[in-house]
Scaffold this motif. Structure first.
Motif, mmCIF file in Angstrom:
data_model
loop_
_atom_site.group_PDB
_atom_site.id
_atom_site.type_symbol
_atom_site.label_atom_id
_atom_site.label_comp_id
_atom_site.label_asym_id
_atom_site.label_seq_id
_atom_site.Cartn_x
_atom_site.Cartn_y
_atom_site.Cartn_z
ATOM 1 N N ASP A 17 0.133 13.168 0.468
ATOM 2 C CA ASP A 17 0.539 12.596 1.750
ATOM 3 C C ASP A 17 1.999 12.165 1.745
ATOM 4 O O ASP A 17 2.633 12.110 2.803
ATOM 5 N N TYR B 72 -7.234 5.576 2.392
ATOM 6 C CA TYR B 72 -6.072 4.723 2.156
ATOM 7 C C TYR B 72 -4.759 5.489 2.176
ATOM 8 O O TYR B 72 -3.732 4.972 2.613
ATOM 9 N N GLN B 73 -4.772 6.746 1.716
ATOM 10 C CA GLN B 73 -3.523 7.497 1.658
ATOM 11 C C GLN B 73 -2.972 7.840 3.048
ATOM 12 O O GLN B 73 -1.803 8.179 3.196
ATOM 13 N N ARG C 128 -0.282 6.626 -7.107
ATOM 14 C CA ARG C 128 -1.368 7.575 -6.844
ATOM 15 C C ARG C 128 -0.874 9.022 -6.797
ATOM 16 O O ARG C 128 -1.657 9.939 -7.001
ATOM 17 N N PHE D 94 -0.148 10.929 -4.293
ATOM 18 C CA PHE D 94 -0.855 11.702 -3.276
ATOM 19 C C PHE D 94 0.078 12.700 -2.588
ATOM 20 O O PHE D 94 1.281 12.461 -2.448
ATOM 21 N N ARG E 169 0.821 -1.208 0.000
ATOM 22 C CA ARG E 169 0.000 0.000 0.000
ATOM 23 C C ARG E 169 0.855 1.259 0.000
ATOM 24 O O ARG E 169 0.527 2.240 -0.670
ATOM 25 N N ILE F 107 0.738 4.401 -2.642
ATOM 26 C CA ILE F 107 0.423 5.787 -2.280
ATOM 27 C C ILE F 107 1.388 6.757 -2.945
ATOM 28 O O ILE F 107 0.985 7.807 -3.455
ATOM 29 N N ALA G 59 0.333 6.467 4.720
ATOM 30 C CA ALA G 59 1.658 7.083 4.608
ATOM 31 C C ALA G 59 2.187 7.516 5.968
ATOM 32 O O ALA G 59 3.402 7.571 6.181
#
Length: 433
Positions: free
Chosen positions: A157, A351-352, A153, A155, A145, A149, A355
């Motif tokens: 984060d 989900y993010q 993705r 993100f 995961r 991230i 991090a």
């Protein structure tokens, strides 16, 4: 010559010595894992398809800023309004220019790969400074995961997490001003870093002293203002309301942590107030029984002088506390435990947010003193739960359960006995004589 029967025993002993930092080869564990993860990052970017979630929205939002818009209430993207502070805007504005207005997604992924490796280097440096054993380090590179991230993705984060670990890195090296600056820049990316603020404040108070900690608090506030000036002069309340929206509504369908309570409970005001109350209570428990306990003063003798605008410590007490209490492992334990307590009682985790958790859990579980088998089991359960999509009642229960167990184990495992406190007090008294 060793007998064949003794070879397995010697091999196990050798492996344990390396894993626990008792062998010269132990120093190679972190660098080798770092190189292995660099290769893994290349493979992830090369082989795993990119998943669009927020990147296009980020680019749409910063494109409006680039065109001259400064009213936060008018800046929107495909996923909704801009809800992040000004440092986020500056970072993604730079990425907007570098990646051809966001069209070169592959380049963006490569940049986030570099970001991931920079953050990992900081994490490993902080772990080593805090004395974590080599056997913990593999857990830092095995999260599916977490790689997603950062590199699949893109993100924001990832940047916030980088600044969080940079904060810890600087504070561990007693660079108080640099640590405060790193923290406020991270907060300028995403308000999620507010969860670590109580512990950051304690570390600065105990480590840098009362007067210096006030100056650093002012510095952090000033940086936030300076970052936001272009938006504050146009619509100050619009900026504050969007960038630091504490009353933000969360959708049940995206929650990773509280799905098992059901949508009716999740959306209720009573559930929100319960979480806020529990968060405050647990923070106070950590503050009074763990973070401030080593200062060897009753809580009223700490709080009252601060409320009166005075330092609760003499100059000699301050030096002793800064030297003996504010150690690298104390700093890392306090900040990460504050962060994890906040995640435990968060209204909704997406989900993010992993991090901020993935690199924290291995250290906190080790710091709790539980057996390594239990450490690995809890980490594996957490990793599984955060990779279930969409989340289920079972996976969300595991997310909350592992967080609760981690917080409980850290509190139990980091207690400072009255005997140790009295011994330290006697040492200080002897030094005064």
């Amino acid at each position: 010559m060793a007998s064949p029967a003794s070879l397995p025993v010697r091999a196990v002993r050798f492996a344990l010595d390396v894993a626990n930092g008792r062998h010269a080869l132990s120093k190679l564990v972190a660098p080798l894992l770092f190189l292995a993860d660099a290769v893994l990052c290349v493979l992830v970017i090369w082989k795993v398809p990119y998943t669009e979630i927020d990147w296009v929205a980020y680019m749409e939002q910063v494109a409006q800023v680039a065109s001259g818009e400064r009213d936060y209430t008018r800046i929107r993207g495909g996923t909704g309004p801009l809800v992040y502070p000004a440092a986020h805007v500056y970072i993604y504005s730079a990425l907007y220019r570098i990646t051809d207005s966001g069209k070169d997604v592959l380049l963006a992924q490569q940049l986030f790969g570099v970001l991931y490796m920079a953050a990992l280097a900081l994490v490993m440096a902080c772990y080593r400074k805090a004395g974590a054993p080599p056997y913990v380090f593999p857990l830092l590179i095995l999260s599916k995961r977490l790689h997603s991230i950062f590199m699949l993705r893109c993100f924001n984060d990832g940047f916030a997490a980088l600044f969080l670990w940079l904060t810890i890195y600087c504070l561990q090296r007693r660079a108080w001003r640099a640590g405060a600056l790193a923290y406020t820049l991270g907060l300028g990316v995403k308000m999620s870093l507010l969860l670590a603020l109580p512990a950051v404040g304690v570390v600065l108070l105990l480590g840098a002293g009362y007067a210096t900690s006030l100056q650093l608090a002012a510095l952090m506030a000033l940086v936030q203002v300076l970052l936001a000036v272009p938006f504050l002069v146009v619509n100050p309340w619009g900026y504050l309301g969007r960038a630091f929206e504490l009353s933000r509504q969360f959708l049940f369908k995206w929650t990773v942590n509280w799905r098992f309570v059901g949508e009716e409970v999740f959306l209720s005001r009573g559930f929100l107030l319960t979480l806020l109350g529990l968060h405050a209570v647990v923070l106070v428990v950590f503050l009074t029984t763990r973070w401030l306990k080593p200062a060897r003063k009753p809580l009223p003798r700490l709080v009252v002088p601060i409320l009166l605008g005075k330092s609760p410590f003499t100059e000699q007490e301050q030096r002793a506390i800064s030297r003996d209490v504010v150690t690298p492992h104390f700093i890392m334990t306090a900040i990460l435990s504050s962060n994890v307590v906040g995640l435990l009682f968060a209204r909704s985790l997406h989900y993010q947010f992993y991090a901020y958790l993935a690199w924290s859990t291995p250290f906190l579980l080790w710091r709790s003193g539980v057996h390594p088998v239990l450490q690995f089991a809890l980490w594996a359960a957490q990793e599984w739960a955060w990779n279930v999509y969409p989340s289920t009642s079972v996976s969300s229960g595991v997310v909350v359960g592992v967080l609760a167990v981690t917080v409980s184990l850290v509190w139990l495992g980091t207690g400072v006995s009255s005997e140790r406190i009295r011994a330290a007090a006697a040492k200080d008294a002897a030094a005064k004589r």
